[in-house]
Scaffold this motif. Structure first.
Motif, PDB file in Angstrom:
ATOM      1  N   ALA A   9       2.283   6.435   4.923  1.00  0.00           N
ATOM      2  CA  ALA A   9       2.624   5.000   4.734  1.00  0.00           C
ATOM      3  C   ALA A   9       4.080   4.694   4.806  1.00  0.00           C
ATOM      4  O   ALA A   9       4.464   3.598   5.250  1.00  0.00           O
ATOM      5  CB  ALA A   9       1.934   4.398   3.666  1.00  0.00           C
ATOM      6  N   LEU A  10       4.891   5.590   4.251  1.00  0.00           N
ATOM      7  CA  LEU A  10       6.343   5.217   4.068  1.00  0.00           C
ATOM      8  C   LEU A  10       7.173   6.733   4.612  1.00  0.00           C
ATOM      9  O   LEU A  10       6.352   7.702   4.718  1.00  0.00           O
ATOM     10  CB  LEU A  10       6.686   5.050   2.599  1.00  0.00           C
ATOM     11  N   HIS A  25      12.138   4.564  -3.754  1.00  0.00           N
ATOM     12  CA  HIS A  25      10.709   3.867  -3.225  1.00  0.00           C
ATOM     13  C   HIS A  25      10.112   3.634  -4.737  1.00  0.00           C
ATOM     14  O   HIS A  25      10.080   4.102  -5.711  1.00  0.00           O
ATOM     15  CB  HIS A  25       9.914   5.555  -3.024  1.00  0.00           C
ATOM     16  N   ASN A  28       5.197  -0.179  -2.882  1.00  0.00           N
ATOM     17  CA  ASN A  28       4.925  -0.151  -1.230  1.00  0.00           C
ATOM     18  C   ASN A  28       6.400  -0.297  -0.640  1.00  0.00           C
ATOM     19  O   ASN A  28       6.148  -0.643   0.639  1.00  0.00           O
ATOM     20  CB  ASN A  28       3.951  -1.150  -0.852  1.00  0.00           C
ATOM     21  N   THR A  29       7.397  -0.374  -1.130  1.00  0.00           N
ATOM     22  CA  THR A  29       8.733  -0.761  -0.296  1.00  0.00           C
ATOM     23  C   THR A  29       9.617   0.895  -0.803  1.00  0.00           C
ATOM     24  O   THR A  29       9.762   1.374  -1.634  1.00  0.00           O
ATOM     25  CB  THR A  29       9.562  -1.697  -0.939  1.00  0.00           C
ATOM     26  N   GLN A  52       3.173  -2.055   3.657  1.00  0.00           N
ATOM     27  CA  GLN A  52       4.255  -1.097   3.306  1.00  0.00           C
ATOM     28  C   GLN A  52       5.629  -1.747   3.921  1.00  0.00           C
ATOM     29  O   GLN A  52       5.420  -2.619   5.141  1.00  0.00           O
ATOM     30  CB  GLN A  52       4.075   0.261   3.891  1.00  0.00           C
TER      31      GLN A  52
END
Length: 77
Positions: A9-10, A25, A28-29, A52
Motif C-alpha cells: 500500500a505504501l 510513516h 495511511n500516509t 493511501q
C-alpha cells in the motif's frame, strides 16, 4: 507467491543515498521531508494503494528529489 495488498500500500524500504531527508510513516500516509537542496532515495518498492498517500516536503522551489525503485516489478500506483 501472493502478497497481501496492505503490504504494497505504501513505499517500502526507503534508504536515503545522497544528502539528507527523513522518512516517516503515520497511519495511511508516508511523508518524506527533504532537509537539503538535493536528495536521493532508493526504495525496495514504491506503490501507493487506494486510500493511501505519499507526501514529499522540500525546503524550496528549486529543491530536487530523486527516487528510484531498485527491485524489479516493485511499483504500482
Amino acid at each position: 507467491m501472493l502478497v497481501p495488498a496492505v503490504a504494497l500500500a505504501l513505499p517500502q524500504g526507503g534508504q536515503v543515498t545522497a544528502r539528507s531527508a527523513s522518512i516517516a510513516h503515520t497511519g495511511n500516509t508516508l511523508t518524506v521531508t527533504q532537509t537539503s537542496g538535493k536528495t536521493a532515495i532508493d526504495w525496495q518498492g514504491f506503490s501507493i494503494g487506494a486510500g493511501q498517500s505519499v507526501k514529499f516536503r522540500q525546503p524550496g522551489a528549486s529543491s530536487v528529489g530523486f527516487s528510484a525503485a531498485i527491485r524489479a516489478g516493485s511499483t504500482g500506483i
